[in-house]
Design a protein around this motif. Structure first.
Motif, PDB file in Angstrom:
ATOM      1  N   SER A  14     100.100  62.323  30.452  1.00 47.38           N
ATOM      2  CA  SER A  14     100.142  61.502  31.665  1.00 47.38           C
ATOM      3  C   SER A  14      98.824  60.776  31.901  1.00 47.38           C
ATOM      4  O   SER A  14      98.766  59.828  32.673  1.00 47.38           O
TER       5      SER A  14
ATOM      6  N   THR B 241     107.833  55.501  30.956  1.00 47.48           N
ATOM      7  CA  THR B 241     106.759  55.774  30.007  1.00 47.48           C
ATOM      8  C   THR B 241     105.941  54.501  29.763  1.00 47.48           C
ATOM      9  O   THR B 241     104.709  54.538  29.707  1.00 47.48           O
TER      10      THR B 241
ATOM     11  N   GLN C  12     104.696  58.641  35.529  1.00 49.93           N
ATOM     12  CA  GLN C  12     105.147  59.977  35.172  1.00 49.93           C
ATOM     13  C   GLN C  12     105.994  60.605  36.265  1.00 49.93           C
ATOM     14  O   GLN C  12     106.957  61.323  35.999  1.00 49.93           O
TER      15      GLN C  12
ATOM     16  N   ALA D 142     106.077  68.591  33.984  1.00 49.57           N
ATOM     17  CA  ALA D 142     105.440  67.310  33.695  1.00 49.57           C
ATOM     18  C   ALA D 142     104.904  66.653  34.961  1.00 49.57           C
ATOM     19  O   ALA D 142     103.858  65.999  34.938  1.00 49.57           O
TER      20      ALA D 142
END
Length: 452
Positions: free
Chosen positions: A129, A232, A237, A271
Protein backbone atom coordinates in the motif's frame (compact mmCIF):
# COMPACT_ATOMS: atom_id res chain seq x y z
CA UNK A 1 -12.10 -5.87 -45.78
CA UNK A 2 -11.21 -3.87 -42.65
CA UNK A 3 -10.89 -5.68 -39.37
CA UNK A 4 -14.06 -3.91 -38.20
CA UNK A 5 -15.86 -5.21 -41.26
CA UNK A 6 -14.80 -8.71 -40.27
CA UNK A 7 -16.45 -8.26 -36.87
CA UNK A 8 -19.74 -7.36 -38.57
CA UNK A 9 -19.39 -10.43 -40.80
CA UNK A 10 -18.94 -12.65 -37.75
CA UNK A 11 -22.05 -11.13 -36.18
CA UNK A 12 -24.18 -11.73 -39.25
CA UNK A 13 -22.81 -15.26 -39.66
CA UNK A 14 -23.91 -16.00 -36.10
CA UNK A 15 -27.42 -14.82 -36.98
CA UNK A 16 -27.49 -11.63 -34.88
CA UNK A 17 -28.66 -8.14 -35.68
CA UNK A 18 -26.81 -5.37 -33.84
CA UNK A 19 -29.79 -5.02 -31.48
CA UNK A 20 -29.91 -8.76 -30.78
CA UNK A 21 -26.18 -8.99 -30.08
CA UNK A 22 -26.40 -5.94 -27.81
CA UNK A 23 -29.10 -7.69 -25.79
CA UNK A 24 -27.05 -10.88 -25.61
CA UNK A 25 -24.00 -8.92 -24.42
CA UNK A 26 -25.95 -6.71 -21.98
CA UNK A 27 -24.79 -3.52 -23.70
CA UNK A 28 -26.44 -0.78 -25.73
CA UNK A 29 -26.84 -1.20 -29.51
CA UNK A 30 -24.61 1.85 -30.05
CA UNK A 31 -21.80 -0.07 -28.35
CA UNK A 32 -21.99 -2.83 -30.99
CA UNK A 33 -22.07 -0.17 -33.70
CA UNK A 34 -18.94 1.49 -32.26
CA UNK A 35 -17.14 -1.87 -32.09
CA UNK A 36 -17.92 -2.54 -35.74
CA UNK A 37 -16.92 0.89 -37.06
CA UNK A 38 -13.66 0.97 -35.10
CA UNK A 39 -14.56 3.76 -32.67
CA UNK A 40 -14.27 1.38 -29.70
CA UNK A 41 -13.14 -2.14 -28.90
CA UNK A 42 -14.59 -4.71 -26.48
CA UNK A 43 -13.01 -4.89 -23.05
CA UNK A 44 -10.94 -8.02 -22.34
CA UNK A 45 -13.56 -9.17 -19.85
CA UNK A 46 -16.17 -9.00 -22.63
CA UNK A 47 -14.14 -10.98 -25.17
CA UNK A 48 -14.88 -14.55 -23.91
CA UNK A 49 -18.61 -13.89 -23.88
CA UNK A 50 -18.52 -12.20 -27.29
CA UNK A 51 -16.57 -15.12 -28.78
CA UNK A 52 -19.15 -17.53 -27.39
CA UNK A 53 -22.03 -15.51 -28.86
CA UNK A 54 -20.35 -15.29 -32.26
CA UNK A 55 -19.41 -19.00 -32.18
CA UNK A 56 -15.72 -18.40 -32.85
CA UNK A 57 -12.52 -18.97 -30.90
CA UNK A 58 -11.08 -16.11 -28.90
CA UNK A 59 -8.09 -16.00 -31.24
CA UNK A 60 -10.41 -15.58 -34.23
CA UNK A 61 -12.27 -12.84 -32.42
CA UNK A 62 -9.06 -11.02 -31.47
CA UNK A 63 -7.97 -11.19 -35.10
CA UNK A 64 -11.28 -9.63 -36.18
CA UNK A 65 -11.15 -6.93 -33.52
CA UNK A 66 -7.45 -6.04 -33.41
CA UNK A 67 -6.17 -7.24 -36.76
CA UNK A 68 -3.87 -10.01 -35.42
CA UNK A 69 -4.41 -12.81 -32.90
CA UNK A 70 -1.64 -11.63 -30.58
CA UNK A 71 -2.83 -8.03 -30.26
CA UNK A 72 -3.98 -8.49 -26.71
CA UNK A 73 -0.37 -9.33 -25.75
CA UNK A 74 0.94 -5.99 -27.05
CA UNK A 75 2.07 -3.38 -24.52
CA UNK A 76 -0.79 -1.33 -23.13
CA UNK A 77 -0.86 2.45 -23.04
CA UNK A 78 -1.31 4.39 -19.83
CA UNK A 79 -4.90 5.10 -20.82
CA UNK A 80 -5.61 1.41 -21.21
CA UNK A 81 -4.08 0.74 -17.80
CA UNK A 82 -6.35 3.37 -16.31
CA UNK A 83 -9.36 1.67 -17.82
CA UNK A 84 -8.21 -1.55 -16.23
CA UNK A 85 -8.19 -3.32 -19.59
CA UNK A 86 -5.14 -5.45 -18.92
CA UNK A 87 -5.52 -5.88 -15.15
CA UNK A 88 -9.23 -6.59 -15.25
CA UNK A 89 -8.98 -9.49 -17.66
CA UNK A 90 -9.78 -12.77 -15.93
CA UNK A 91 -6.60 -14.85 -15.61
CA UNK A 92 -6.51 -17.95 -17.79
CA UNK A 93 -5.14 -20.06 -14.94
CA UNK A 94 -5.37 -19.89 -11.17
CA UNK A 95 -2.54 -18.27 -9.25
CA UNK A 96 0.15 -20.09 -7.31
CA UNK A 97 -1.15 -22.61 -4.82
CA UNK A 98 -4.64 -22.72 -6.37
CA UNK A 99 -5.91 -25.46 -8.66
CA UNK A 100 -9.02 -25.37 -10.78
CA UNK A 101 -10.15 -28.64 -9.24
CA UNK A 102 -9.68 -27.46 -5.66
CA UNK A 103 -11.32 -24.10 -6.27
CA UNK A 104 -14.28 -25.61 -8.10
CA UNK A 105 -14.76 -28.23 -5.39
CA UNK A 106 -14.73 -25.63 -2.66
CA UNK A 107 -17.06 -23.21 -4.39
CA UNK A 108 -19.63 -25.72 -5.61
CA UNK A 109 -21.88 -24.35 -8.32
CA UNK A 110 -20.76 -20.75 -8.05
CA UNK A 111 -18.91 -21.05 -11.34
CA UNK A 112 -15.35 -20.67 -12.61
CA UNK A 113 -15.38 -16.87 -12.49
CA UNK A 114 -15.90 -16.85 -8.74
CA UNK A 115 -13.11 -19.40 -8.36
CA UNK A 116 -10.65 -17.24 -10.29
CA UNK A 117 -11.31 -14.32 -7.95
CA UNK A 118 -9.10 -16.05 -5.35
CA UNK A 119 -6.07 -15.46 -7.57
CA UNK A 120 -7.08 -11.87 -8.30
CA UNK A 121 -7.67 -11.04 -4.63
CA UNK A 122 -4.41 -12.72 -3.65
CA UNK A 123 -2.55 -10.55 -6.15
CA UNK A 124 -4.39 -7.44 -5.00
CA UNK A 125 -3.73 -8.11 -1.30
CA UNK A 126 -0.01 -8.53 -1.96
CA UNK A 127 0.33 -5.01 -3.37
CA UNK A 128 2.34 -2.81 -1.00
CA UNK A 129 0.00 0.00 0.00
CA UNK A 130 3.02 2.31 0.36
CA UNK A 131 4.08 1.79 -3.26
CA UNK A 132 3.31 4.93 -5.27
CA UNK A 133 0.64 4.26 -7.91
CA UNK A 134 1.76 4.33 -11.51
CA UNK A 135 1.45 7.60 -13.37
CA UNK A 136 -1.82 8.01 -15.19
CA UNK A 137 -2.29 9.31 -18.67
CA UNK A 138 -3.51 12.88 -18.72
CA UNK A 139 -6.82 13.66 -20.40
CA UNK A 140 -10.54 15.56 -19.66
CA UNK A 141 -11.72 18.52 -17.39
CA UNK A 142 -12.85 18.70 -13.79
CA UNK A 143 -16.29 19.90 -14.92
CA UNK A 144 -16.73 16.72 -16.97
CA UNK A 145 -15.95 14.61 -13.94
CA UNK A 146 -18.37 16.59 -11.76
CA UNK A 147 -21.19 16.03 -14.26
CA UNK A 148 -20.46 12.30 -14.37
CA UNK A 149 -20.32 12.18 -10.56
CA UNK A 150 -23.79 13.72 -10.54
CA UNK A 151 -25.00 10.97 -12.85
CA UNK A 152 -23.47 8.34 -10.58
CA UNK A 153 -25.26 9.87 -7.58
CA UNK A 154 -28.55 9.85 -9.48
CA UNK A 155 -28.14 6.23 -10.56
CA UNK A 156 -27.29 5.21 -7.00
CA UNK A 157 -30.40 6.89 -5.66
CA UNK A 158 -32.58 5.26 -8.32
CA UNK A 159 -31.04 1.92 -7.42
CA UNK A 160 -31.74 2.39 -3.69
CA UNK A 161 -35.34 3.34 -4.38
CA UNK A 162 -36.33 1.11 -7.27
CA UNK A 163 -33.83 -1.74 -7.32
CA UNK A 164 -31.81 -2.67 -10.37
CA UNK A 165 -34.34 -4.09 -12.80
CA UNK A 166 -35.64 -0.76 -14.11
CA UNK A 167 -32.31 1.01 -14.49
CA UNK A 168 -29.45 -1.47 -14.89
CA UNK A 169 -29.47 -1.19 -18.68
CA UNK A 170 -29.18 2.59 -18.39
CA UNK A 171 -26.18 2.26 -16.06
CA UNK A 172 -24.52 -0.28 -18.36
CA UNK A 173 -25.20 1.90 -21.39
CA UNK A 174 -23.79 4.98 -19.64
CA UNK A 175 -20.60 3.09 -18.81
CA UNK A 176 -20.24 1.84 -22.40
CA UNK A 177 -20.90 5.21 -24.02
CA UNK A 178 -20.55 8.38 -21.92
CA UNK A 179 -18.00 7.05 -19.44
CA UNK A 180 -15.93 5.40 -22.16
CA UNK A 181 -16.00 8.73 -23.97
CA UNK A 182 -14.47 10.40 -20.91
CA UNK A 183 -11.82 7.70 -20.72
CA UNK A 184 -10.77 8.32 -24.33
CA UNK A 185 -10.52 12.12 -24.20
CA UNK A 186 -7.52 14.23 -23.10
CA UNK A 187 -7.52 15.59 -19.50
CA UNK A 188 -6.05 18.78 -18.06
CA UNK A 189 -3.93 17.28 -15.28
CA UNK A 190 -3.10 14.15 -13.33
CA UNK A 191 -5.55 14.97 -10.53
CA UNK A 192 -8.47 15.00 -12.96
CA UNK A 193 -7.26 11.73 -14.47
CA UNK A 194 -7.18 10.18 -11.01
CA UNK A 195 -10.65 11.49 -10.18
CA UNK A 196 -11.93 10.02 -13.42
CA UNK A 197 -10.44 6.62 -12.57
CA UNK A 198 -12.05 6.75 -9.11
CA UNK A 199 -15.35 7.68 -10.76
CA UNK A 200 -15.03 4.62 -12.99
CA UNK A 201 -14.54 2.44 -9.91
CA UNK A 202 -17.79 3.81 -8.49
CA UNK A 203 -19.71 3.11 -11.70
CA UNK A 204 -18.31 -0.43 -11.95
CA UNK A 205 -19.16 -1.12 -8.31
CA UNK A 206 -22.75 0.05 -8.87
CA UNK A 207 -23.06 -1.97 -12.09
CA UNK A 208 -21.73 -5.05 -10.33
CA UNK A 209 -24.13 -4.61 -7.44
CA UNK A 210 -27.01 -4.25 -9.88
CA UNK A 211 -25.93 -7.38 -11.72
CA UNK A 212 -26.18 -9.28 -8.43
CA UNK A 213 -29.61 -7.74 -7.86
CA UNK A 214 -30.96 -9.00 -11.19
CA UNK A 215 -29.49 -12.47 -10.70
CA UNK A 216 -26.41 -12.27 -12.94
CA UNK A 217 -23.41 -12.95 -10.66
CA UNK A 218 -21.02 -13.68 -13.53
CA UNK A 219 -21.60 -10.19 -14.94
CA UNK A 220 -21.19 -8.78 -11.44
CA UNK A 221 -17.77 -10.39 -11.18
CA UNK A 222 -16.72 -8.82 -14.46
CA UNK A 223 -17.51 -5.35 -13.15
CA UNK A 224 -15.95 -6.04 -9.74
CA UNK A 225 -12.77 -7.28 -11.41
CA UNK A 226 -12.44 -4.06 -13.36
CA UNK A 227 -13.18 -1.94 -10.28
CA UNK A 228 -10.65 -3.83 -8.16
CA UNK A 229 -7.95 -3.48 -10.80
CA UNK A 230 -8.57 0.27 -10.95
CA UNK A 231 -8.20 0.69 -7.17
CA UNK A 232 -4.71 -0.74 -7.53
CA UNK A 233 -3.98 1.64 -10.42
CA UNK A 234 -5.12 4.65 -8.36
CA UNK A 235 -3.51 3.43 -5.14
CA UNK A 236 -6.84 3.43 -3.30
CA UNK A 237 -6.21 0.51 -0.96
CA UNK A 238 -9.20 1.34 1.25
CA UNK A 239 -11.72 1.23 -1.60
CA UNK A 240 -10.14 -1.98 -2.85
CA UNK A 241 -10.51 -3.56 0.58
CA UNK A 242 -14.14 -2.46 0.69
CA UNK A 243 -14.81 -3.98 -2.74
CA UNK A 244 -13.28 -7.29 -1.70
CA UNK A 245 -15.23 -7.51 1.57
CA UNK A 246 -18.54 -5.72 1.06
CA UNK A 247 -19.11 -6.59 -2.59
CA UNK A 248 -17.30 -9.85 -3.27
CA UNK A 249 -17.68 -11.14 0.29
CA UNK A 250 -21.42 -10.50 0.30
CA UNK A 251 -21.68 -12.13 -3.12
CA UNK A 252 -19.98 -15.26 -1.80
CA UNK A 253 -22.41 -15.29 1.15
CA UNK A 254 -25.33 -14.85 -1.22
CA UNK A 255 -24.15 -17.86 -3.21
CA UNK A 256 -23.83 -20.00 -0.07
CA UNK A 257 -20.04 -19.92 0.37
CA UNK A 258 -19.32 -18.51 3.86
CA UNK A 259 -15.81 -20.01 3.94
CA UNK A 260 -14.89 -18.08 0.78
CA UNK A 261 -16.54 -14.93 2.14
CA UNK A 262 -14.56 -15.26 5.36
CA UNK A 263 -11.26 -15.67 3.52
CA UNK A 264 -11.86 -12.72 1.22
CA UNK A 265 -13.21 -10.39 3.90
CA UNK A 266 -10.38 -11.31 6.27
CA UNK A 267 -7.87 -10.57 3.50
CA UNK A 268 -9.53 -7.19 2.97
CA UNK A 269 -9.52 -6.45 6.69
CA UNK A 270 -5.81 -7.17 6.95
CA UNK A 271 -5.00 -5.11 3.84
CA UNK A 272 -7.06 -2.13 5.04
CA UNK A 273 -5.20 -2.12 8.36
CA UNK A 274 -5.67 1.08 10.33
CA UNK A 275 -5.24 3.45 7.38
CA UNK A 276 -8.80 3.06 6.08
CA UNK A 277 -11.52 5.30 7.51
CA UNK A 278 -13.47 4.09 10.57
CA UNK A 279 -16.70 3.51 8.62
CA UNK A 280 -14.83 1.57 5.92
CA UNK A 281 -13.22 -0.65 8.54
CA UNK A 282 -16.57 -1.09 10.29
CA UNK A 283 -18.25 -2.24 7.06
CA UNK A 284 -15.43 -4.68 6.33
CA UNK A 285 -15.46 -6.03 9.89
CA UNK A 286 -19.23 -6.55 9.69
CA UNK A 287 -18.79 -8.83 6.66
CA UNK A 288 -16.20 -10.88 8.53
CA UNK A 289 -18.77 -11.17 11.34
CA UNK A 290 -21.48 -12.25 8.87
CA UNK A 291 -19.28 -15.04 7.51
CA UNK A 292 -18.46 -16.26 11.01
CA UNK A 293 -22.12 -16.22 12.00
CA UNK A 294 -23.08 -18.21 8.90
CA UNK A 295 -20.54 -20.79 10.04
CA UNK A 296 -22.13 -20.74 13.53
CA UNK A 297 -19.08 -19.21 15.21
CA UNK A 298 -21.05 -17.15 17.68
CA UNK A 299 -18.21 -15.89 19.87
CA UNK A 300 -16.18 -14.62 16.90
CA UNK A 301 -19.21 -13.02 15.24
CA UNK A 302 -20.28 -11.26 18.43
CA UNK A 303 -16.81 -9.88 19.08
CA UNK A 304 -16.52 -8.61 15.50
CA UNK A 305 -19.90 -6.84 15.59
CA UNK A 306 -18.88 -5.10 18.83
CA UNK A 307 -15.64 -4.04 17.17
CA UNK A 308 -17.56 -2.69 14.18
CA UNK A 309 -19.80 -0.69 16.51
CA UNK A 310 -16.78 0.94 18.18
CA UNK A 311 -15.30 1.80 14.80
CA UNK A 312 -18.54 3.36 13.62
CA UNK A 313 -18.80 5.38 16.83
CA UNK A 314 -15.44 6.93 15.93
CA UNK A 315 -16.54 7.81 12.39
CA UNK A 316 -17.28 11.38 11.32
CA UNK A 317 -19.46 11.58 8.22
CA UNK A 318 -17.73 14.60 6.74
CA UNK A 319 -14.34 12.88 7.01
CA UNK A 320 -15.50 9.66 5.35
CA UNK A 321 -15.14 8.92 1.62
CA UNK A 322 -18.39 9.56 -0.22
CA UNK A 323 -18.76 5.90 -1.23
CA UNK A 324 -18.98 4.71 2.41
CA UNK A 325 -21.12 7.45 3.94
CA UNK A 326 -24.22 5.32 3.51
CA UNK A 327 -22.90 2.90 6.16
CA UNK A 328 -24.63 4.24 9.25
CA UNK A 329 -25.65 2.58 12.52
CA UNK A 330 -28.85 1.46 10.79
CA UNK A 331 -26.85 -0.49 8.18
CA UNK A 332 -24.65 -2.00 10.88
CA UNK A 333 -27.82 -3.03 12.75
CA UNK A 334 -28.93 -4.83 9.59
CA UNK A 335 -25.62 -6.74 9.49
CA UNK A 336 -25.95 -7.60 13.19
CA UNK A 337 -29.52 -8.79 12.67
CA UNK A 338 -28.44 -11.15 9.89
CA UNK A 339 -25.72 -12.52 12.16
CA UNK A 340 -28.16 -13.12 15.02
CA UNK A 341 -30.72 -14.74 12.72
CA UNK A 342 -28.09 -17.11 11.34
CA UNK A 343 -27.12 -17.96 14.91
CA UNK A 344 -30.74 -18.81 15.78
CA UNK A 345 -31.26 -15.83 18.10
CA UNK A 346 -34.53 -14.54 16.67
CA UNK A 347 -35.59 -12.18 19.54
CA UNK A 348 -32.19 -10.45 19.52
CA UNK A 349 -32.33 -10.17 15.73
CA UNK A 350 -35.69 -8.37 16.02
CA UNK A 351 -34.17 -5.77 18.34
CA UNK A 352 -31.49 -5.01 15.77
CA UNK A 353 -34.05 -4.93 12.95
CA UNK A 354 -36.07 -2.32 14.81
CA UNK A 355 -32.98 -0.10 14.77
CA UNK A 356 -32.29 -0.97 11.14
CA UNK A 357 -35.78 -0.13 9.92
CA UNK A 358 -36.07 2.92 12.18
CA UNK A 359 -32.79 4.39 10.98
CA UNK A 360 -32.95 3.85 7.22
CA UNK A 361 -34.66 6.44 5.05
CA UNK A 362 -38.07 5.76 3.55
CA UNK A 363 -36.53 6.21 0.11
CA UNK A 364 -34.30 3.15 0.66
CA UNK A 365 -37.10 0.82 -0.42
CA UNK A 366 -34.93 -2.19 -1.23
CA UNK A 367 -33.24 -2.09 2.17
CA UNK A 368 -36.61 -1.85 3.89
CA UNK A 369 -37.93 -4.78 1.86
CA UNK A 370 -34.94 -6.98 2.80
CA UNK A 371 -35.18 -6.08 6.48
CA UNK A 372 -38.94 -6.63 6.55
CA UNK A 373 -38.48 -10.08 5.01
CA UNK A 374 -35.84 -10.93 7.60
CA UNK A 375 -38.11 -9.67 10.39
CA UNK A 376 -40.91 -11.91 9.13
CA UNK A 377 -38.48 -14.84 9.16
CA UNK A 378 -37.59 -14.17 12.81
CA UNK A 379 -41.28 -14.16 13.81
CA UNK A 380 -41.85 -17.42 11.95
CA UNK A 381 -38.84 -18.95 13.67
CA UNK A 382 -40.37 -17.90 17.00
CA UNK A 383 -43.64 -19.61 16.04
CA UNK A 384 -45.78 -16.44 15.71
CA UNK A 385 -47.47 -16.95 12.35
CA UNK A 386 -49.71 -13.88 12.66
CA UNK A 387 -46.79 -11.52 13.21
CA UNK A 388 -44.84 -13.24 10.44
CA UNK A 389 -47.71 -12.70 7.99
CA UNK A 390 -48.22 -9.08 9.05
CA UNK A 391 -44.55 -8.17 8.52
CA UNK A 392 -44.29 -10.30 5.37
CA UNK A 393 -47.13 -8.23 3.91
CA UNK A 394 -44.94 -5.14 4.38
CA UNK A 395 -42.06 -6.95 2.69
CA UNK A 396 -44.32 -7.81 -0.27
CA UNK A 397 -45.49 -4.20 -0.54
CA UNK A 398 -41.95 -2.82 -0.44
CA UNK A 399 -40.68 -5.36 -2.95
CA UNK A 400 -43.53 -4.60 -5.35
CA UNK A 401 -42.14 -1.03 -5.51
CA UNK A 402 -38.70 -2.23 -6.58
CA UNK A 403 -37.22 -4.27 -9.38
CA UNK A 404 -34.97 -6.16 -7.01
CA UNK A 405 -34.51 -9.83 -7.74
CA UNK A 406 -32.91 -10.32 -4.32
CA UNK A 407 -36.02 -8.92 -2.62
CA UNK A 408 -38.23 -11.24 -4.67
CA UNK A 409 -36.10 -14.18 -3.53
CA UNK A 410 -36.34 -13.14 0.13
CA UNK A 411 -40.12 -12.75 -0.02
CA UNK A 412 -40.54 -16.01 -1.92
CA UNK A 413 -38.55 -17.80 0.78
CA UNK A 414 -40.90 -16.52 3.48
CA UNK A 415 -43.98 -17.48 1.47
CA UNK A 416 -42.57 -20.95 0.91
CA UNK A 417 -41.77 -21.39 4.62
CA UNK A 418 -45.32 -20.34 5.50
CA UNK A 419 -46.72 -23.03 3.24
CA UNK A 420 -46.74 -25.46 6.17
CA UNK A 421 -49.53 -23.25 7.56
CA UNK A 422 -51.35 -22.99 4.23
CA UNK A 423 -54.81 -23.49 5.77
CA UNK A 424 -54.35 -20.63 8.24
CA UNK A 425 -56.44 -17.58 7.31
CA UNK A 426 -53.60 -15.06 7.66
CA UNK A 427 -51.38 -17.16 5.39
CA UNK A 428 -54.07 -17.50 2.72
CA UNK A 429 -54.66 -13.76 2.76
CA UNK A 430 -50.94 -13.07 2.47
CA UNK A 431 -50.61 -15.43 -0.51
CA UNK A 432 -53.57 -13.76 -2.22
CA UNK A 433 -51.98 -10.36 -1.66
CA UNK A 434 -48.63 -11.55 -3.03
CA UNK A 435 -50.32 -13.19 -6.02
CA UNK A 436 -51.98 -9.87 -6.85
CA UNK A 437 -49.09 -7.42 -6.38
CA UNK A 438 -45.94 -9.56 -6.62
CA UNK A 439 -46.69 -12.57 -8.86
CA UNK A 440 -42.97 -13.31 -9.43
CA UNK A 441 -42.49 -14.00 -5.73
CA UNK A 442 -45.65 -16.09 -5.57
CA UNK A 443 -44.54 -18.25 -8.51
CA UNK A 444 -41.06 -18.69 -7.04
CA UNK A 445 -42.57 -19.62 -3.68
CA UNK A 446 -44.58 -22.37 -5.36
CA UNK A 447 -41.38 -23.77 -6.86
CA UNK A 448 -39.51 -23.56 -3.56
CA UNK A 449 -42.34 -25.33 -1.76
CA UNK A 450 -42.24 -28.19 -4.24
CA UNK A 451 -45.10 -27.09 -6.44
CA UNK A 452 -47.71 -26.94 -3.70
Amino acid sequence: MTRWGRLAVLRRAAGYTQEQLATAMDVDRTTIHRWENGKATPHPWQMPKLAKRLKVSQDELRSAVFGNPDADCAPRSGAEAERGESAAAAPSQPGPGITWQGAASELGDVGPRLATMDALISDWASVNSNTPPPALSLWVTEEDVIVAEGMLGMFRQLDHTHGARQHWRQVSSYIDTELEGLLRRPAVNEQVARQRAQLTVGFCELAGYQAVDIGNPDRALEYYQRALALTTTTGDQAYGAYLVAANLGHLALHRGNPETALRWASSARAAAGTTASPATRAAITAVVARANARMLRESEATQLILEAEKLLEAASVEDEPTWIRYFTHAYLADEAAHCLHDLGRAPDARIQLADALGGVGKDKVRRRAIDAALLAATWLRSGDVDQACAVARDAVAYTARTGSGRCVERVAGILADLQTHADYVAVRELREFARAVLPDADRLAVMLAGGS
